[in-house]
Design an enzyme around this catalytic site. Structure first.
Site, PDB file in Angstrom:
ATOM      1  N   GLU A 122      -6.242  -0.635  -1.887  1.00 13.12           N
ATOM      2  CA  GLU A 122      -5.080  -1.152  -2.618  1.00 13.12           C
ATOM      3  C   GLU A 122      -5.034  -0.560  -4.035  1.00 13.12           C
ATOM      4  O   GLU A 122      -3.970  -0.431  -4.624  1.00 13.12           O
ATOM      5  CB  GLU A 122      -5.128  -2.690  -2.672  1.00 13.12           C
ATOM      6  N   LYS A 147       7.007  -7.054   1.937  1.00  8.14           N
ATOM      7  CA  LYS A 147       7.180  -8.470   1.560  1.00  8.14           C
ATOM      8  C   LYS A 147       8.663  -8.787   1.399  1.00  8.14           C
ATOM      9  O   LYS A 147       9.136  -9.838   1.840  1.00  8.14           O
ATOM     10  CB  LYS A 147       6.463  -8.756   0.234  1.00  8.14           C
ATOM     11  N   HIS A 155     -22.939   1.795  17.631  1.00  6.30           N
ATOM     12  CA  HIS A 155     -22.537   1.777  19.038  1.00  6.30           C
ATOM     13  C   HIS A 155     -21.027   1.612  19.185  1.00  6.30           C
ATOM     14  O   HIS A 155     -20.559   1.175  20.228  1.00  6.30           O
ATOM     15  CB  HIS A 155     -23.287   0.666  19.780  1.00  6.30           C
TER      16      HIS A 155
HETATM   17  O1  PA5 Z   1      -5.671  -7.510  -5.118  1.00  6.60           O
HETATM   18  C1  PA5 Z   1      -4.574  -8.003  -5.216  1.00  6.60           C
HETATM   19  O2  PA5 Z   1      -3.954  -8.077  -6.295  1.00  6.60           O
HETATM   20  C2  PA5 Z   1      -3.888  -8.596  -4.000  1.00  6.60           C
HETATM   21  O3  PA5 Z   1      -4.606  -8.334  -2.846  1.00  6.60           O
HETATM   22  C3  PA5 Z   1      -3.742 -10.089  -4.180  1.00  6.60           C
HETATM   23  O4  PA5 Z   1      -5.000 -10.671  -4.321  1.00  6.60           O
HETATM   24  C4  PA5 Z   1      -3.013 -10.726  -2.983  1.00  6.60           C
HETATM   25  O5  PA5 Z   1      -1.793 -10.084  -2.767  1.00  6.60           O
HETATM   26  C5  PA5 Z   1      -2.785 -12.201  -3.218  1.00  6.60           C
HETATM   27  O6  PA5 Z   1      -2.057 -12.384  -4.386  1.00  6.60           O
HETATM   28  P1  PA5 Z   1      -2.045 -13.762  -5.128  1.00  6.60           P
HETATM   29  O7  PA5 Z   1      -3.411 -14.034  -5.622  1.00  6.60           O
HETATM   30  O8  PA5 Z   1      -1.059 -13.584  -6.234  1.00  6.60           O
HETATM   31  O9  PA5 Z   1      -1.588 -14.788  -4.146  1.00  6.60           O
END
Ligand code: PA5
Length: 454
Positions: free
Chosen positions: A289, A422, A310
């Protein structure tokens, strides 16, 4: 340094294949620029991940929660997703594995990080509300997967505990913004803040991961100590090029970026500490990410030794030559039970040995096979697999990810591409506005299709 290093925790670069990474020298020359940027961003309060200004207050809060409030509950139901869930799960699997073992009678942490109707209902049918603390974690306070679950869990609590339902909710969210913050203010619920500029995937060593850790009775102080021992030097105002160049996260970042430049588009994280397997998933989210931007990045591939020897290891060894590997192991693990004396002759080599000798032998075998197959490999070898070491590793990998992103020229703390899906999902559910997304959805779902039965 030769085998048997004097250091407790080691990054073993022997097989990193710098000889193939042509861009490394030019990247290394950027230490001064990176050190200046770190100093500027820390001073501007943009890197609480490294400077942890929130920690003193949080440590007091955790001590208080641990000695009182958290003691009342047998179950914690954590609602959160992505960075709001993966750190807590990794810590749980590593340091409070009892729940996955037969005969567990201690505390339980249930992490709901999906929108699985059956899963949610199963938890609500089986948990006793009286024994349960619902920990809702969302930095934005608006994430539909988490908030959707929250609505239903709150309804369940209100029905089961009409008087006390609020006492069973603990919210961890932004101090000012978002729906969850509004809820907390309206109902006067107990909350903890996600500090400004602390992105989800960089937040495991904050209340996000440390409250579940305290609930489960982990040594969260050691986690924090280990974490800050690696992170704090990067937030030191006296940081300069030489100090940054000597910090392991910078060398890791050079390696990560130089690998991408040389066409290594996949990064295996092979964890040979079985209980630490969920750290591979935590790191996969952190790396993917943070770094998958503008056509750049390398795909993290979480793997667990020996299990994945495996399953996917054949591809690692003899598939496309586009893989590098971070290999995480410990210097010594538990010895385990002795093998019995009455084994058949073909297993003679196990005579007099203990079960715990298999893991390091197989780890060595796999590590060597990867190296012989020319997979650039960095081994992270820990003296002990304790909470202090986990904190160190989490800081190292987080800082390395951040610096890799800076070397790539991208923003490692946002995730803009995931927004489209989203918005489309919201449009599909009929949210107001989103006219463009609704038109796109119509075209996508009603255009000509090539669907065939099987
Ligand atoms: O690393 C990140 O920013 C994302 O993976 C968030 O943790 C995830 O989208 C959840 O977001 P939030 O904590 O605002 O609900």
């Amino acid at each position: 340094m030769t085998a048997g290093s004097a250091h407790k925790d080691v990054l073993d670069w022997t097989n990193a294949r710098w000889d193939r990474l042509e861009s490394a020298p030019a990247l290394r020359a950027r230490a001064a620029e990176m050190a200046q940027r770190l100093a500027a961003e820390v001073a501007a309060g943009k890197l609480p991940f490294l400077s942890t200004p929130f920690m003193p207050a949080l440590e007091l809060e955790l001590a208080d929660l641990e000695s009182g409030y958290l003691k009342q509950f047998k179950h914690m139901l954590l609602l959160g997703i992505g960075g709001s869930a993966l750190g807590a799960r990794a810590l749980q699997k590593a340091f409070a594995p009892g729940q996955d073992l037969p005969g567990h009678t201690g505390k339980c942490l249930w992490i709901l990080d999906n929108v699985d109707p059956a899963g949610l209902e199963a938890h609500l049918c089986r948990l006793r509300a009286q024994d349960t603390l619902v920990y809702v974690v969302s930095k934005s306070g608006d994430t539909i997967e988490t908030i959707g679950q929250y609505f239903l869990v709150k309804q369940w609590l209100k029905k089961e505990l009409p008087q006390d339902w609020k006492d069973h909710l603990l919210l961890n969210t932004d101090e000012q913004k978002g729906y969850l913050r509004q809820e907390a203010t309206q109902f006067g619920m107990r909350t903890l803040p996600v500090p400004d500029n602390l992105g989800g995937r960089y937040s495991a060593i904050s209340a996000v991961g440390l409250v579940p850790a305290a609930f489960l009775g982990m040594d969260w102080r050691a986690l924090v100590k280990g974490f800050t021992s690696v992170a704090a030097p990067l937030a030191d105002p006296k940081l300069d090029a030489a100090k940054l160049a000597a910090h392991p996260s910078f060398e890791f970042a050079l390696w990560g970026k130089a690998l991408m430049d040389a066409g290594y588009s996949e990064l295996i994280t092979f964890y040979y500490i079985p209980a630490w397997c969920s750290f591979a998933d935590w790191f996969a989210q952190l790396w993917a990410e943070s770094l998958g931007k503008g056509g750049q990045g390398s795909q993290p591939i979480p793997a667990v030794g020996v299990t994945d020897q495996h399953s996917v290891n054949q591809m690692f060894l003899d598939g496309p030559r586009n893989k590098a590997c971070l290999f995480v192991e410990r210097a010594e693990g538990p010895q385990g039970l002795p093998f019995p004396a009455d084994m058949p002759g073909i297993f003679d080599y196990l005579q007099g040995k203990r079960f715990g000798e298999l893991l390091p032998a197989e780890a060595l075998g796999t590590r060597m096979a990867l190296c012989k197959n020319e997979v650039p490999l960095l081994a992270l070898r820990l003296g002990a697999d304790d909470a202090f070491a986990a904190g160190k590793m989490m800081a190292l990998l987080g800082a390395a990810t951040l610096l890799t992103g800076w070397l790539m020229g991208i923003n490692p703390v946002d995730q803009p591409a995931v927004e489209l899906g989203k918005r489309l999902a919201k449009a599909r559910l009929g949210a107001a506005g989103l006219a463009e997304e609704k038109a796109d959805l119509l075209a996508f779902t009603t255009g000509n299709r090539d669907e065939r039965g099987f």
